[in-house]
Scaffold this motif. Structure first.
Motif, PDB file in Angstrom:
ATOM      1  N   ALA A 238       0.829  -1.204   0.000  1.00  0.00           N
ATOM      2  CA  ALA A 238       0.000   0.000   0.000  1.00  0.00           C
ATOM      3  C   ALA A 238       0.865   1.256   0.000  1.00  0.00           C
ATOM      4  N   HIS A 240       3.807   1.582  -1.484  1.00  0.00           N
ATOM      5  CA  HIS A 240       4.297   1.781  -2.849  1.00  0.00           C
ATOM      6  C   HIS A 240       3.169   2.229  -3.782  1.00  0.00           C
ATOM      7  N   ASP A 241       1.967   1.739  -3.564  1.00  0.00           N
ATOM      8  CA  ASP A 241       0.829   2.216  -4.359  1.00  0.00           C
ATOM      9  C   ASP A 241       0.589   3.697  -4.117  1.00  0.00           C
ATOM     10  N   TRP A 242       0.651   4.117  -2.859  1.00  0.00           N
ATOM     11  CA  TRP A 242       0.439   5.523  -2.508  1.00  0.00           C
ATOM     12  C   TRP A 242       1.543   6.396  -3.108  1.00  0.00           C
ATOM     13  N   ARG A 244       3.282   5.740  -5.777  1.00  0.00           N
ATOM     14  CA  ARG A 244       3.074   5.780  -7.225  1.00  0.00           C
ATOM     15  C   ARG A 244       1.952   6.750  -7.587  1.00  0.00           C
ATOM     16  N   ARG A 245       0.856   6.719  -6.837  1.00  0.00           N
ATOM     17  CA  ARG A 245      -0.259   7.635  -7.148  1.00  0.00           C
ATOM     18  C   ARG A 245       0.167   9.089  -7.031  1.00  0.00           C
TER      19      ARG A 245
END
Length: 257
Positions: A238, A240-242, A244-245
């Motif tokens: 999560a 890394h997703d944040w 990236r966003r």
């Protein structure tokens, strides 16, 4: 500042161009491994971190218990602003003078070696002035490792015990991640920005408190309770997703335009 109830924590907002981002490493950007040397960044993470650092004008730093040379190895070829050894090392600033090896520290190391021989899987991480004792590969040894460290800390003047996830570390009493954040916030390109600290462990509570006190905010990774973090992400994926966003164009981060 009082600890924030887990029920009150929500996903962190997007960063804007006025933020300074401070990232813990192990447990935040890296999943834990049986030994500290076995970790690796997930595929595609390095370009995202590089891009986000550019968007923040270079105000992205690693704040870790690892020494700087280990951070540079894990994140190669990227060399970010960083605080190593919980802030005992600070890139671009003179290193804190390491205490000369004392008889008490040598006694602790010798006792730790004997304990590791009795409990295969216990890992002794010698960081020079610091020593960390890991029991991730030998969970049944955790109580023995902790008891050993507690029995010796009273003889180590100027040091304290820093517990972590399957680890206890002997560190200088005047060093912590909060002081590292404060030191970096006095330097360009961090000065004048809102600090955002992301971390998972007890060592990161110092960073959370410092970021909150300086008018920024903090993000707990994982499910630990009784934290001073304001926001929450469930795991490293999560995080890394944040990250990236925050690099993607769109209405949520038009401040970078």
């Amino acid at each position: 500042m009082a600890a924030v109830s887990p029920q009150r924590r929500v996903m962190p907002p997007h960063l804007d161009a006025g933020c300074a981002l401070f990232l813990d490493v192990d447990g935040t950007l890296l999943d834990f491994a049986p030994t500290p040397d076995e970790v690796a960044l997930p595929e595609g993470a390095l370009p995202v971190i590089t891009r986000l650092s550019e968007l923040l004008g270079g105000a992205l730093a690693l704040v870790s218990g690892r020494p700087l040379h280990e951070l540079d190895r894990v994140f190669a070829p990227l060399q970010l602003p960083a605080a190593g050894l919980h802030g005992q090392e600070l890139r671009g600033a003179p290193a804190m003078a390491a205490a000369a090896p004392s008889q008490a520290m040598q006694t602790l190391r010798a006792a730790a070696v004997r304990l590791a021989q009795q409990h295969p899987g216990v890992v002794i991480e010698d960081k020079g002035g610091n020593i960390a004792l890991h029991w991730r590969k030998a969970p049944e040894a955790g109580a023995h490792v902790t008891a050993l460290a507690q029995a010796h800390i009273g003889q180590l003047a100027g040091y304290r015990l820093q517990p972590g996830d399957h680890v206890v570390e002997v560190v200088p009493a005047n060093v912590d991640k909060g002081r590292a954040v404060q030191a970096l916030m006095r330097q360009a390109p961090f000065a004048g920005r809102r600090p955002v600290f992301v971390g998972d462990d007890l060592t990161d509570e110092y960073g959370f408190t410092a970021a909150n006190a300086l008018g920024g905010w903090s993000v707990l990774v994982g499910q630990r309770t009784n934290s001073h973090a304001i926001y929450h992400l469930p795991d490293t994926g999560a995080v890394h997703d944040w990250l990236r966003r925050n690099t993607e164009p769109g209405p949520t981060n038009t401040e970078y335009a």
